[in-house]
Scaffold this active site. Structure first.
Site, PDB file in Angstrom:
ATOM      1  N   GLU A   7      -4.880  -3.653 -15.236  1.00  0.00           N
ATOM      2  CA  GLU A   7      -4.324  -3.653 -16.414  1.00  0.00           C
ATOM      3  C   GLU A   7      -5.335  -4.420 -17.433  1.00  0.00           C
ATOM      4  OE1 GLU A   7      -0.575  -6.324 -18.032  1.00  0.00           O
ATOM      5  OE2 GLU A   7      -0.498  -5.513 -16.147  1.00  0.00           O
TER       6      GLU A   7
ATOM      7  N   SER B 111      -4.733  -0.563   3.422  1.00  0.00           N
ATOM      8  CA  SER B 111      -4.450  -0.427   4.829  1.00  0.00           C
ATOM      9  C   SER B 111      -3.922   1.034   5.226  1.00  0.00           C
ATOM     10  CB  SER B 111      -3.086  -1.376   5.055  1.00  0.00           C
ATOM     11  OG  SER B 111      -3.289  -2.821   4.971  1.00  0.00           O
TER      12      SER B 111
ATOM     13  N   ASP C 154       2.347  -8.581 -15.218  1.00  0.00           N
ATOM     14  CA  ASP C 154       1.910  -7.877 -16.178  1.00  0.00           C
ATOM     15  C   ASP C 154       1.328  -9.271 -17.396  1.00  0.00           C
ATOM     16  OD1 ASP C 154       2.685  -5.214 -16.576  1.00  0.00           O
ATOM     17  OD2 ASP C 154       5.013  -5.716 -16.848  1.00  0.00           O
TER      18      ASP C 154
ATOM     19  N   ASP D 126       3.544  -2.794  -9.072  1.00  0.00           N
ATOM     20  CA  ASP D 126       3.159  -3.336 -10.280  1.00  0.00           C
ATOM     21  C   ASP D 126       4.010  -4.544 -10.475  1.00  0.00           C
ATOM     22  OD1 ASP D 126       2.125  -4.489 -12.621  1.00  0.00           O
ATOM     23  OD2 ASP D 126       2.373  -2.627 -13.882  1.00  0.00           O
TER      24      ASP D 126
END
Length: 837
Positions: free
Chosen positions: A184, A266, A347, A344
């Site tokens: 982001e 992973s 922010d 996500d």
């Protein structure tokens, strides 16, 4: 000579003094009955007790025996008190300022009251065990690190351990595994030099599900976010770019206790008994984290002598020093593995701040503030003021601790000044600690789902298998719901910074646990979860747009499909072999184009000749793998460095492979042109040729003129460093004591054997790697296998400090005893803990 001998003897005594007692008998206050701690030949402890309280009290005692300085370091970091431990150090002070701003420990303190009574009892018992060990030893007898730090600092004795110290570690886990916040920021910063949203998006392509399959193939759950009206935000403002840059500088100062970057991820997969030798499932897991000494994980067995309400645990696996329980492993009925889901959960909110207020929907809302005092060992206290909006703490310019300066917006703006606040799911108190103990007792899919509902941060993929033959997948996590903002200049899905002054961009709550993707016993007979997309595009709740691009996952899937198609039955040995797989997806994408260009010079084309016969495996002894890695880093530099701001050079991970894969289809695309060559327009083939030539010359300088002398492992080494004493700034004797000898390794970024390196750093050294590997045989748990990166002990003077490093580098695993008989047979040392006053 006598003086030198005396110094040598003194050094040996200082180094060996902290080594714990591992055999015989010792009294531990607080125990209700005797506890047995058996250690195998690698020093791994297996604890047997009659009650949960005694089990976790003993685990705390044993963790303190083996790893107390690591625990103490971790709690100083997570509390924003690193300067108290290491003294006047600008990096430590920056880290403390940012962590205090984020408030990790404040959130952990709030979580204590949310936890189930049994969890609080386990955490308290663990703390009591740690403190029982601290009470038995002076500081110098706890860890050699204290003796070294005492030379220049006035250290206080370690404080007693508390349950909140353990809970705060969960914030460090969540921070390092928070996924896309770096993407982001990178989007916002790339816009500064590129100036076009669509062109920036070309550097963050959509997940290639036509090439690399998601974890699940279908889902009936659909997104639930509602559309709202939009505002606009001018990302071209240099002042806004400065605010974003200052936020990035602040957040990058936080120590990454688990690691960071493209290599953090992973592998995990589970195969049903239909396709295994034993007729029951086989499960594999290897988390890819930062490399350090001691390693991130510590192996342990926690066994109730008789399972009951008072003692329901019979579990073994990998734990974190400082946290009770087992995070990844198996019990007598179920095995589970974790990989980073990559959701996500952060922010950046752009806030218009003025006179202690932030603009929200046309009104001014007061900022909340608090004062934090950072104590510095040997220096003056430092005071900071933390400010927050409704979206989270303001992180821009947090390093300007004398005065948190505002960043002005363009002249004439009526809205005040830009600041950057961080919204992060982990700043809402949660119950992840409950989930750790719930997973340890789980026996079926319903139990896993119930644990996943509490496993809020970090968001992980859970793969599991049971001894009665079931396999499955479950996605947990606290995932923000974001509204679909119509007519927005930028995507409103969380992939770009958000306007904090418009509530249309606020989070709308959390995705309900029952809507999180899951599957049991899929028809194809296996599940692969290696950080790729979870569901096909548009299916299921919105989780993120920034997945790992799935090349590791697809390679694992392809190998399993071929084994099943050929009738090969899968077992622990074949699974271990797949974990060490070094097939190179970069080569499969790039090699046809690299071999098609003409390198006219007979010297420069020697490297290209290596590629003509290369098997596309990045083995440690491969000359072609070394050359190809150099070609890749030079290709990225020649193609992208002229377009991106300093500090945002391509790292070379899976995202960049997907960018270049698409770019190869447009030989005259604008990205190929080197803007630094005025009046010349380069195309794909010219850049590929330059990369081949530059790589030949780079390796000639580094490894010699004759390509037959080149070897990937010579430049691609795993070099674990001590978090506090391993820096090049420390004296060489100290570094030699605490830093294990580097090991040559094969593998690379986005390979199954994921020994990542940073193509933008100028080094091929390993930055992240499988911090452990495990393979669980659900038909015979004693036939399972495991290894950790360094060793069981955190003491540099111990033979178990790095005794697993060479086997780990070679892809070997060790027997993993689970039953009482197997533990007894494997025992090299036995320590009886007895109730004491």
């Amino acid at each position: 000579m006598l003086a030198l001998a005396a110094t040598a003897v003194g050094t040996v005594l200082v180094v060996r003094e902290p080594l714990p007692q591992v055999a015989g008998r010792v009294e531990v206050p607080g125990l209700g009955a005797g506890v047995t701690v058996s250690r195998d030949e690698r020093g791994v402890p297996f604890i047997e007790a009659d009650t949960s309280g005694d089990l976790f009290r003993a685990q705390g005692y044993v963790h303190a025996q083996d790893r107390f300085f690591e625990m103490d370091y971790r709690r100083h970091v997570t509390a924003g008190r690193l300067s108290e431990l290491v003294g006047e150090n600008p990096d430590a002070l920056e880290a403390d300022a940012v962590i205090r701003t984020l408030g990790w420990r404040r959130v952990a303190e709030q979580e204590w009251e949310l936890l189930q009574p049994e969890t609080r009892e386990n955490l308290q018992a663990y703390a009591d065990g740690v403190n029982a060990y601290l009470d038995q030893r002076d500081r110098s007898a706890l860890a050699v690190e204290y003796s070294i730090l005492d030379v220049r600092l006035d250290l206080a004795d370690p404080e007693p351990w508390t349950p909140v110290d353990s809970l705060a570690w969960l914030k460090a886990m969540a921070w390092d595994l928070k996924a896309n916040y770096a993407d982001e920021l990178a989007r916002g910063m790339a816009f500064e030099t590129i100036g076009d949203v669509a062109r920036v998006d070309e550097l963050f392509p959509a997940y290639p599900q036509e090439v690399n399959l998601p974890i699940l193939q279908a889902s009936s759950v659909q997104p639930t976010a509602a559309a709202q009206q939009a505002t606009t935000v001018d990302l071209s403002s240099s002042h806004l770019q400065e605010a974003l840059a200052s936020a990035e500088r602040a957040l990058s100062s936080v120590p990454n206790l688990l690691g960071e970057g493209d290599g953090i991820g992973s592998n995990s997969w589970v195969v049903s008994g239909t396709h295994t030798v034993s007729g029951l499932p086989v499960l594999a897991n290897d988390p890819h984290l930062g490399i350090s000494a001691p390693g991130i994980w510590t192996q342990i067995g926690l066994h109730c002598r008789e399972r009951s309400v008072e003692c329901p645990y019979d579990v073994s696996g990998f734990s974190f020093a400082g946290l009770p329980g087992v995070v990844i492993g198996h019990n007598g009925a179920l095995a589970w593995g974790l990989t980073n889901l990559g959701a996500d959960v952060t922010d950046f909110f752009l806030e218009r701040v003025s006179d202690g207020t932030a603009l929200l929907d046309g009104e001014r809302v007061p900022l909340s503030t608090r004062r934090e005092v950072i104590k510095v060992n040997g220096g003056d206290d430092v005071e900071i003021t933390v400010r927050s909006t409704k979206h989270g703490p303001i992180v821009s310019d947090v390093l300007d601790i004398d005065a948190l300066g505002d960043v002005p917006v363009p002249e004439g703006s009526p809205y005040g000044r830009y600041e950057v606040a961080l919204g992060w799911a982990a700043l809402t108190p949660g119950r992840t600690a409950d989930a750790v103990f719930a997973l340890a007792q789980a026996s079926d899919a319903d139990d896993v789902a119930a644990a996943a509902a509490m496993f809020e941060v970090p968001s992980q993929n859970i793969v599991y298998a049971t001894t009665d033959g079931h396999i499955g997948y479950q996605a947990p996590g606290r995932i923000p719901v974001r509204a679909d903002v119509v007519d927005s200049v930028l995507p409103s899905d969380g992939s770009w910074p958000r306007p904090g002054w418009d509530s249309a961009y606020d989070w709308q709550g959390w995705v309900p646990a029952e809507q999180m993707p899951a599957v049991q016993d899929p028809a194809e007979g296996f599940v692969v979860a290696a950080n790729q997309a979870v569901t096909p595009a548009g299916a299921g709740p919105y989780l993120t747009s920034d997945w790992d691009y799935g090349f590791r996952a697809q390679r694992i899937r392809s190998v399993l499909e071929e084994q099943i198609r050929s009738g090969e039955q899968i077992d622990v040995a074949t699974t271990r072999s797949l974990q060490a797989d070094v097939d190179n997806p970069y080569a499969r994408v790039l090699l046809p184009a690299l071999l098609a260009v003409d390198v006219p010079d007979s010297f420069d084309d020697d490297g290209q000749d290596l590629l003509r016969t290369w098997d596309m495996r990045s083995d440690a002894d491969s000359a072609a793998a070394a050359y190809f890695a150099s070609v890749w880093s030079n290709l990225l530099e020649l193609t992208f460095w002229d377009d991106l701001p300093e500090g945002y050079e391509p790292t070379g991970g899976a995202r960049w492979l997907e960018v270049v894969r698409r770019l190869l289809e447009t030989p005259d695309g604008s990205w190929w042109d080197d803007r630094s060559t005025v009046g010349v327009v380069e195309g794909r083939d010219e850049i590929l040729t330059r990369a081949l030539v530059a790589a030949r010359r780079e390796l000639t300088a580094d490894l010699g003129k004759d390509p037959s002398d080149w070897r990937w492992g010579k430049v691609h080494t795993a070099a674990p460093e001590h978090d506090v004493l391993g820096s090049p700034a420390l004296p060489a004797p100290v570094r030699r004591l605490v830093n294990p000898t580097p090991r040559e390794v094969g593998g690379g970024a986005a390979l199954v054997n994921a020994t990542a390196w940073d193509a933008g750093s100028g080094s091929f050294g390993v930055t992240a790697a499988p911090a452990m590997r495990m393979v669980v045989d659900l038909a015979d748990l004693d036939s399972s296998a495991w290894v950790t990166m360094t060793g069981a002990s955190g003491h540099p003077g111990s033979v178990h400090y790095a005794d697993q490093l060479t086997p780990w580098a070679e892809g070997r695993l060790f027997p993993w005893p689970f039953s009482a008989d197997a533990i007894d047979e494997a025992a090299s040392d036995v320590l009886e803990l007895e109730p004491g006053r």
